[in-house]
Design an enzyme around this catalytic site. Sequence first.
Site, PDB file in Angstrom:
ATOM      1  N   LYS A   1      47.704  26.186  54.768  1.00 54.40           N
ATOM      2  CA  LYS A   1      46.531  26.147  55.654  1.00 54.40           C
ATOM      3  C   LYS A   1      46.870  25.569  57.023  1.00 54.40           C
ATOM      4  CE  LYS A   1      43.292  23.753  53.858  1.00 54.40           C
ATOM      5  NZ  LYS A   1      43.587  22.445  54.482  1.00 54.40           N
TER       6      LYS A   1
ATOM      7  N   THR B   1      49.844  25.325  58.367  1.00 53.13           N
ATOM      8  CA  THR B   1      50.795  26.261  58.967  1.00 53.13           C
ATOM      9  C   THR B   1      50.068  27.448  59.583  1.00 53.13           C
ATOM     10  OG1 THR B   1      52.449  25.587  57.334  1.00 53.13           O
ATOM     11  CG2 THR B   1      52.830  27.675  58.487  1.00 53.13           C
TER      12      THR B   1
ATOM     13  N   ARG C   1      44.229  16.996  61.862  1.00 56.33           N
ATOM     14  CA  ARG C   1      44.236  15.607  61.400  1.00 56.33           C
ATOM     15  C   ARG C   1      45.648  15.022  61.490  1.00 56.33           C
ATOM     16  NH1 ARG C   1      42.449  16.129  55.509  1.00 56.33           N
ATOM     17  NH2 ARG C   1      43.571  18.083  55.786  1.00 56.33           N
TER      18      ARG C   1
ATOM     19  N   LYS D   1      53.226  15.488  48.297  1.00 50.79           N
ATOM     20  CA  LYS D   1      52.716  16.595  49.117  1.00 50.79           C
ATOM     21  C   LYS D   1      53.496  16.770  50.420  1.00 50.79           C
ATOM     22  CE  LYS D   1      48.249  18.503  50.559  1.00 50.79           C
ATOM     23  NZ  LYS D   1      48.465  18.816  51.956  1.00 50.79           N
TER      24      LYS D   1
ATOM     25  N   ALA E   1      40.073  15.120  52.124  1.00 50.57           N
ATOM     26  CA  ALA E   1      38.871  15.923  51.856  1.00 50.57           C
ATOM     27  C   ALA E   1      38.407  15.824  50.414  1.00 50.57           C
ATOM     28  CB  ALA E   1      39.116  17.378  52.214  1.00 50.57           C
TER      29      ALA E   1
ATOM     30  N   PHE F   1      42.016  20.627  52.085  1.00 51.01           N
ATOM     31  CA  PHE F   1      41.947  21.260  50.763  1.00 51.01           C
ATOM     32  C   PHE F   1      41.153  22.577  50.802  1.00 51.01           C
ATOM     33  CE2 PHE F   1      42.848  16.782  49.310  1.00 51.01           C
ATOM     34  CZ  PHE F   1      44.141  17.047  48.913  1.00 51.01           C
TER      35      PHE F   1
ATOM     36  N   PHE G   1      54.625  36.386  50.921  1.00 48.32           N
ATOM     37  CA  PHE G   1      55.934  35.959  50.446  1.00 48.32           C
ATOM     38  C   PHE G   1      56.784  37.200  50.165  1.00 48.32           C
ATOM     39  CE2 PHE G   1      53.629  32.147  50.021  1.00 48.32           C
ATOM     40  CZ  PHE G   1      54.502  31.085  49.799  1.00 48.32           C
TER      41      PHE G   1
ATOM     42  N   TRP H   1      54.882  31.359  59.011  1.00 50.23           N
ATOM     43  CA  TRP H   1      55.917  30.422  58.567  1.00 50.23           C
ATOM     44  C   TRP H   1      57.291  30.917  59.022  1.00 50.23           C
ATOM     45  CZ3 TRP H   1      60.334  30.423  55.620  1.00 50.23           C
ATOM     46  CH2 TRP H   1      60.822  29.156  55.234  1.00 50.23           C
TER      47      TRP H   1
END
Length: 558
Positions: free
Chosen positions: A72, A74, A95, A106, A274, A302, A383, A411
């Site tokens: 998200k 990214t 954030r 994470k 979140a 999230f 992907f 990405w």
Amino acid sequence: MEYKTDIEIAQACKLRPIGEIAARAHVDEKYLEQYGRYKAKVDPALLRESDRGNGKLVLVTAITPTPAGEGKTTTTIGLADGLKRIGKDVTVALREPSLGPVFGIKGGAAGGGYAQVVPMEDINLHFTGDFHAIGAANNLLAAMLDNHIQQGNSLHIDPRRITWKRCVDMNDRQLRFVVDGLGGKANGTPREDGFDITVASEIMAVFCLASSITDLKERLGRIIVGYSYEGKPVTAADLKATGAMAALLKDALKPNLVQTLEGTPAFVHGGPFANIAHGCNSVMATRLALKMGDYTVTEAGFGADLGAEKFLDIKCRMAGLKPDAVVIVATVRALKMHGGLAKTELASENLTALENGIPNLLRHVSNIRNVYGLPCVVAVNRFPTDTDAEINFIIRKCRELGVNTVLSTVWAEGGKGGEDLAREVVRLCEEEKGDFHFSYELDGSIEEKIAAIVTRVYGGKDITILPAAQKQINELAKLGYSGLPICIAKTQYSFTDDPTKLGAPEGFTVTVKNVKVSAGAGFIVVLTGDIMTMPGLPKAPAAERIDVDENGVISGLF
């Protein structure tokens, strides 16, 4: 092609001086307070003194998270760079990362691959010291509270009903439940206590929702730290702590300006989780980004049931914001996990698992369109193992709901991989006028508002309120707090309060275990399931792999 880690990509980037980035963001250098060459704080006076109008606001959210990843942040960064590449005047609002996830499981929150904000190491570590200031203000209030009791307790504070905890910006399960004040009368009053992670502190929520120093002080003063023997709320203002707390926060309150790998201005400020807080960057940074760009891309933490719900029902309501478009991020891999596939089996085509998992995405899409009345697009992070049949299946299912699907390769390609998504976002902003409304109105009871979120957003059947929580609700209603919005703390891994229930479950109930008021932030916090406000480290924390060489170059961050 040689594989590079996120930090290697970030360290290879030639950063522009922050003054150059500020100029791109229409920020005159007189409003700039530089923290080295590549970071700066922006004087909020610019909000009052600029004659620029507001641009378009784009919210990026996602499906329910899985270990397969969604991307998200990214996508948010890559979309902003994509908008810049197609000629738009754009800013991004994000954030700040918490040190807990950085050193835990994470990792950081500066994006990934060729869609990152930089300097990545600084942003993921101490940055400009905002979180340290928030922790200091939180713990000053805790110290003044216990000192008041030690010095005679003229406010009649009941030590058994203290609700204010100390905090530290680290995952440290050892601090969840402690007994302090031991060692005799000179060392305080013995009592049960505990720590929250800094991003779960009400100071963080206040910090992110405040619109000015004056508003910050008013919110800080309203914070309830506990209750007297007579049942009366005791506030930070009662303890005369407001001014000193605001003094600690005055510089932190100024939004931070950095840049993406492609030189797009990025306002990175504040960082509540979140799942246990409202999950949005600061109102001041969002407003600044909106004023300084024709398009502003922001994200909420999230899945859309958590971050987007709170962004829309709490932040937008309080700040008078209205998104022009919403991007919902998904991956084929994550949807197959929601369909029951193990993480080790995601590389093979499996349309059955995808069909079982896609209801998760479709519920989020339906919520944004039908509950909130906003135009949206699905961004699929592609992907190499994703097949055309799998991609086409998602496109077809989303089209049935009247929503387009765009493939994103940010990405691997940065802004170039976000150009198609950028064009669709521009189309949504210019051609589709939403009919924005909240998922509930404020005039209902606390119970009715919780039930509205569970049934309308989560897709549940009902709520179960435990007796202790009902007593808390009754007390808050009696004290006059029924009219506040609701901030539900629950697992991020499911629409339900059970992290093992993937996909889009139906017929479930959510159990309300604890209800408290964050009077300074201005919302009611509802704790469900086994949610905790102090995470722990995993068996092999990321901290074990982080290092720094003799030249000060950091490795191992991601």
